[in-house]
Each structure stands twice: as structure tokens, then as C-alpha cells.
Design a protein around this motif. Structure first.
Motif, PDB file in Angstrom:
ATOM      1  N   ALA A 294       0.826  -1.217   0.000  1.00 37.24           N
ATOM      2  CA  ALA A 294       0.000   0.000   0.000  1.00 37.24           C
ATOM      3  C   ALA A 294       0.854   1.257   0.000  1.00 37.24           C
ATOM      4  N   VAL A 295       2.062   1.164   0.547  1.00 37.50           N
ATOM      5  CA  VAL A 295       2.955   2.323   0.572  1.00 37.50           C
ATOM      6  C   VAL A 295       3.648   2.517  -0.779  1.00 37.50           C
ATOM      7  N   VAL A 296       4.127   1.429  -1.360  1.00 37.50           N
ATOM      8  CA  VAL A 296       4.992   1.517  -2.550  1.00 37.50           C
ATOM      9  C   VAL A 296       4.186   1.558  -3.850  1.00 37.50           C
ATOM     10  N   GLU A 297       3.110   0.781  -3.929  1.00 36.26           N
ATOM     11  CA  GLU A 297       2.421   0.596  -5.206  1.00 36.26           C
ATOM     12  C   GLU A 297       1.889   1.894  -5.826  1.00 36.26           C
ATOM     13  N   PRO A 298       1.323   2.831  -5.046  1.00 33.01           N
ATOM     14  CA  PRO A 298       0.835   4.076  -5.685  1.00 33.01           C
ATOM     15  C   PRO A 298       1.948   4.841  -6.394  1.00 33.01           C
ATOM     16  N   LEU A 299       3.147   4.823  -5.823  1.00 30.27           N
ATOM     17  CA  LEU A 299       4.265   5.523  -6.464  1.00 30.27           C
ATOM     18  C   LEU A 299       4.631   4.864  -7.788  1.00 30.27           C
ATOM     19  N   ILE A 300       4.642   3.529  -7.800  1.00 24.62           N
ATOM     20  CA  ILE A 300       4.958   2.803  -9.043  1.00 24.62           C
ATOM     21  C   ILE A 300       3.880   3.054 -10.089  1.00 24.62           C
ATOM     22  N   GLU A 301       2.630   2.976  -9.666  1.00 30.08           N
ATOM     23  CA  GLU A 301       1.524   3.160 -10.609  1.00 30.08           C
ATOM     24  C   GLU A 301       1.467   4.585 -11.154  1.00 30.08           C
ATOM     25  N   PHE A 302       1.980   5.545 -10.384  1.00 31.09           N
ATOM     26  CA  PHE A 302       1.970   6.928 -10.868  1.00 31.09           C
ATOM     27  C   PHE A 302       2.975   7.146 -12.004  1.00 31.09           C
ATOM     28  N   TYR A 303       4.216   6.672 -11.800  1.00 27.16           N
ATOM     29  CA  TYR A 303       5.228   6.982 -12.810  1.00 27.16           C
ATOM     30  C   TYR A 303       5.259   5.967 -13.949  1.00 27.16           C
ATOM     31  N   ARG A 304       4.670   4.750 -13.718  1.00 25.83           N
ATOM     32  CA  ARG A 304       4.761   3.697 -14.736  1.00 25.83           C
ATOM     33  C   ARG A 304       4.162   4.100 -16.078  1.00 25.83           C
ATOM     34  N   PRO A 305       2.989   4.749 -16.148  1.00 27.58           N
ATOM     35  CA  PRO A 305       2.443   5.079 -17.476  1.00 27.58           C
ATOM     36  C   PRO A 305       3.106   6.289 -18.125  1.00 27.58           C
ATOM     37  N   LEU A 306       3.932   7.025 -17.377  1.00 27.64           N
ATOM     38  CA  LEU A 306       4.521   8.235 -17.940  1.00 27.64           C
ATOM     39  C   LEU A 306       5.508   7.891 -19.047  1.00 27.64           C
ATOM     40  N   PRO A 307       5.518   8.658 -20.129  1.00 34.61           N
ATOM     41  CA  PRO A 307       6.558   8.463 -21.154  1.00 34.61           C
ATOM     42  C   PRO A 307       7.930   8.786 -20.547  1.00 34.61           C
ATOM     43  N   PRO A 308       8.911   7.908 -20.720  1.00 34.08           N
ATOM     44  CA  PRO A 308      10.228   8.139 -20.104  1.00 34.08           C
ATOM     45  C   PRO A 308      10.840   9.488 -20.470  1.00 34.08           C
TER      46      PRO A 308
END
Length: 274
Positions: A113-127
Motif C-alpha cells: 500500500a505504501v509503494v504501489e501508488p508511487l509505481i503506478e503513478f510513474y509507470r504510465p509516464l513516457p520516459p
């Protein structure tokens, strides 16, 4: 004198032979040959200007010239080494951090619950959207490129590790506990082998993401690497060199994927037999 083949070599050769006899290999070869044939016909018939579509012979000549003389005075192997070095360092760091973190998040809901929102936020961003920030923070040398590739590879590995741990059958863990296994033994002999197929799938996906990002990174700020070579050739309309770079990048990607699949077939023999 022909030495008799060992039973092991005969056994290992049978699946390959059956696959070829089934026609899959010939179909793949025919597909590649068709594309090459269309390229040869289109370039020689003048359907497309040589400026945009060079002949296969011109591409081969450019490849030989780059192998012998290098590109812009720099050996081809150096460009390949620079690209693979950035990719390799980023993948190693991603595996060392994303896999343990993902497995821990798969086992502990509060940590996920702590880590996943951060991953889900940046994952769809174009590098490339945050690459400029990395360049400002870390400079235009390898550090910013490795950081970009690390972020590109991190998310697929993390998600694969979380999903792998969550898919481990509960009765398998309970069975190990009933046999007296402690936590380390359950992780070593039950959870980790069960997660390995998902990790390899995630690693194949991560390599694909990182590889496409590598080319984009080298096209933005670099003075070496295969991606930079393609970008530099495009400035002078050297389509033959661009094709050489594309074939080299594609060949390396296919080789990396083939290596991973070989490791999966030879070392994860229990996959698909459950």
C-alpha cells in the motif's frame, strides 16, 4: 568415423527436429525471406527513392565499412559496448532492487500500500517526459541514462514479483509448514521457485522497455551508442547507416530475448508441468 550420438544429444535434438518438421521454422524463414525480397524489388525497381530506401547491397556495404573503419572514427564495437553497458548496469540495479521489494510487497499488504501508488503513478509516464529532469539532476553523461533505463525496467520487474508471490498456492505453503519447514526454508524451496517464471517474464518485458528507452535516451543526449549513431546518420540522410543501426539493435534485442528463453527452458524445467 562417425561417433555414435549420446542419448542426451538425441533427446535434446528431437524437439528441434519435430518443430522444423512441423513447418514452423520454414514458415518463419519464408516470412523473413518475403520481406527481404520485397525490399530488394522495391529498392531496385525504383518504387521508392534510394534516399529513403537504400538497396540491401548498399546497407551491406555500409555495414562492412562501419565494421572496418568505424563510424565517425569510432569503432562499431565501442558504440555497441556503450549501449550494452548502460543497459546492463540499469538492469542489474533494477533486478537487485525491484525483485526483493516486489516480493516483500507481495507478502505484506501494508508495504504494498505504501509503494504501489508511487509505481503506478510513474509507470504510465513516457520516459522522455521526466528524462529532462534526470539530465538536469545527473548531467548528460551515463548517470542520467542509466537512471532512465533503471526506472523503465523497474516497474515491470516489480509488478511481476508482486504478482508471482500472490499467485503462490496457499496449500503449497501450508503443506511445507506441516512438514516442519521454517520461514527461510519456505521462501527458499517454495516461494522463490514458484515466483521464478513470473520474474523471467517480467525481465523479458523489462528488457524490452529499457531497450526502447535506451534508443530514445541516446537520441536525446549522447555522443556514443547505437541510438546516437542512427540519429547522427539521419542528420546527413544516410539511410544506409540508419538501416545498419536498426538491424544491429534488432539483432541484439532478439539475441537477449533468445538467451532469456533458453535459460527458462534449460533451468526452469518445472514450468508448465504443474
Amino acid at each position: 568415423m562417425i561417433s555414435p550420438a549420446s542419448p542426451t544429444s538425441i533427446t535434446s535434438a528431437r524437439p528441434i527436429r519435430r518443430r522444423w518438421l512441423a513447418g514452423d521454422g520454414w514458415i518463419s524463414l519464408a516470412s523473413v525471406a518475403t520481406v527481404l525480397g520485397l525490399w530488394w524489388v522495391a529498392s531496385h525497381a525504383g518504387w521508392v527513392s534510394p534516399l529513403f530506401l537504400p538497396t540491401p547491397e548498399a546497407v551491406l556495404k555500409a555495414f562492412v565499412d562501419i565494421v572496418v573503419n568505424g563510424y565517425k572514427g569510432v569503432p562499431l564495437l565501442f558504440h555497441i559496448w556503450e549501449s550494452l553497458y548502460r543497459l546492463g548496469v540499469a538492469l542489474v540495479l533494477a533486478v537487485l532492487i525491484a525483485v526483493p521489494l516486489g516480493m516483500a510487497c507481495g507478502a505484506f499488504d501494508k508495504l504494498r500500500a505504501v509503494v504501489e501508488p508511487l509505481i503506478e503513478f510513474y509507470r504510465p509516464l513516457p520516459p522522455l517526459a521526466y528524462y529532462t529532469l534526470l539530465v538536469i539532476w545527473l548531467g548528460i553523461e551515463n548517470a542520467s541514462k542509466i537512471a532512465l533505463l533503471f526506472l523503465a525496467a523497474f516497474a515491470p520487474l516489480f509488478i511481476a514479483a508482486v504478482a508471482g508471490v500472490q499467485r503462490v498456492p496457499r496449500d503449497r505453503i501450508l503443506g511445507s509448514q506441516s512438514l516442519g519447514a521454517n520461514r527461510w526454508q519456505i521462501f527458499r524451496y517454495v516461494i522463490f521457485p514458484s515466483v521464478l517464471p513470473d520474474l523471467f517474464t517480467g525481465l523479458r518485458t523489462a528488457i524490452g522497455f529499457a531497450y526502447t528507452t535506451l534508443v530514445a535516451a541516446e537520441m536525446v543526449a549522447a555522443v556514443s551508442g547505437i541510438g546516437w549513431m542512427v540519429l547522427d546518420a539521419s542528420k546527413f540522410l544516410r539511410s544506409d547507416v540508419i538501416f545498419v543501426g536498426i538491424f544491429i539493435m534488432g539483432g541484439i534485442a532478439v539475441a537477449l530475448d533468445w538467451l532469456l528463453r533458453w535459460v527458462m527452458r534449460s533451468h526452469l524445467t518445472w514450468v508448465g508441468r504443474e
